[in-house]
Design an enzyme around this catalytic site. Structure first.
Site, PDB file in Angstrom:
ATOM      1  N   ARG A 106      -5.476   6.411  -8.265  1.00 32.05           N
ATOM      2  CA  ARG A 106      -4.832   7.397  -8.117  1.00 32.05           C
ATOM      3  C   ARG A 106      -4.567   8.378  -9.299  1.00 32.05           C
ATOM      4  O   ARG A 106      -5.191   9.372  -9.317  1.00 32.05           O
ATOM      5  CB  ARG A 106      -3.353   8.320  -7.191  1.00 32.05           C
ATOM      6  N   LEU A 147       0.642  -1.416  -0.001  1.00 30.94           N
ATOM      7  CA  LEU A 147       0.203  -0.071  -0.195  1.00 30.94           C
ATOM      8  C   LEU A 147       0.974   1.186   0.118  1.00 30.94           C
ATOM      9  O   LEU A 147       1.662   1.190   0.680  1.00 30.94           O
ATOM     10  CB  LEU A 147      -0.906  -0.361   1.336  1.00 30.94           C
ATOM     11  N   ASP A 148       0.415   2.077  -0.362  1.00 31.82           N
ATOM     12  CA  ASP A 148       0.891   3.488  -0.944  1.00 31.82           C
ATOM     13  C   ASP A 148       1.721   4.126   0.585  1.00 31.82           C
ATOM     14  O   ASP A 148       0.864   3.405   2.190  1.00 31.82           O
ATOM     15  CB  ASP A 148       0.562   4.668  -1.327  1.00 31.82           C
ATOM     16  N   ARG A 149       2.423   4.458   0.809  1.00 28.53           N
ATOM     17  CA  ARG A 149       2.505   5.181   2.194  1.00 28.53           C
ATOM     18  C   ARG A 149       2.087   6.669   2.731  1.00 28.53           C
ATOM     19  O   ARG A 149       1.044   6.017   3.682  1.00 28.53           O
ATOM     20  CB  ARG A 149       4.148   6.627   1.723  1.00 28.53           C
TER      21      ARG A 149
END
Length: 249
Positions: free
Chosen positions: A178, A70-72
């Site tokens: 995104r 997962l992205d930060r």
């Protein structure tokens, strides 16, 4: 096998314990699922000595294999394998696109009730991604279904309409949700890479949410030992507070 809360909904008590402050949603001899806090790196980053989430969890649970990331700025369900065999099984499942993933996101704009975004994605500069141009050999197929959960009318303090959506990625490309949302003019309410840097401010001018409002709410995947594993993560407090403020107006 199930843990967490239904989607959509506000934070609720975890059904499992905590791993050094990181909520554990499910644990057995084969897998470990946690509720990743926003702001944490899953694996060590280049050029930084920041301790990763995997390193922190391994100190408590022993060796872990990364299954997906997962992205930060993204919160929610994150799954690790606890054995090499489980890792192989889960990697094959993810490579085949078998897991069913559900995200909740706060976006700018007015989404339709449902739409499927079928748009290849290619690498861009500085670790970003972009919609692939026709014939781009670096482009990889990517598709995301987006469903409207709740629209919010324009407020004087928002400056534009916002909406709560459910995103169901059919593929697992880097930054896929995104990039897809931004490509159809529905960027996340806060996104320094693909939209407005933020933060999203409330009616009193105070920040409501300062990170990408994207939450991995549910993951369904075949368990390495057989059967289906379903893990769900309750909304984080910042997302729940932002939605409540938008409802109040």
């Amino acid at each position: 096998m199930n843990a967490g809360a239904r989607v959509p909904g506000p934070p609720s008590p975890r059904e499992a314990g905590l791993g050094r402050g990181v909520p554990v949603l499910h644990e057995d001899p084969h897998v470990l699922a946690v509720d990743k806090p926003a702001g944490r790196l899953v694996i060590p980053g280049r050029g930084t000595d920041e301790r990763s989430l995997r390193e922190e969890l391994e100190a408590e649970h022993g060796r872990l294999w990364v299954v997906h990331r997962l992205d930060r700025g993204t919160s929610g369900v994150l799954l690790f394998a606890r054995t090499a065999e489980a890792h192989r099984t889960l990697n094959l499942a993810f490579d085949r696109g078998e897991p069913r993933k559900t995200y909740v996101a706060l976006v700018r704009g007015l989404p339709p009730p449902e739409r499927r975004i079928d748009l290849p994605i290619a690498p861009a500069r500085r670790g970003k991604m972009r919609p692939a141009r026709p014939g781009d050999p670096r482009g990889k197929a990517a598709a995301t279904v987006v469903r409207l959960l709740e629209p919010f009318p324009v407020r004087a303090w928002t400056g534009a309409p916002l909406a709560l959506v459910e995103a169901l990625p059919e593929t697992g490309r880097t930054h896929q949700i995104r990039v897809h949302l931004a490509a159809v003019s529905l960027p996340l309410a806060v996104d320094p890479d693909y939209g407005q840097a933020g933060p999203l401010l409330g009616p009193d001018g105070a920040p409501l949410i300062a990170r990408t409002p994207l939450h991995a709410a549910r993951l369904e995947v075949v368990h390495p030992a057989g059967g289906t594993l379903v893990v769900e993560a309750p909304w984080p407090a910042d997302l729940a507070a932002a939605v409540e403020a938008l409802r109040r107006g």
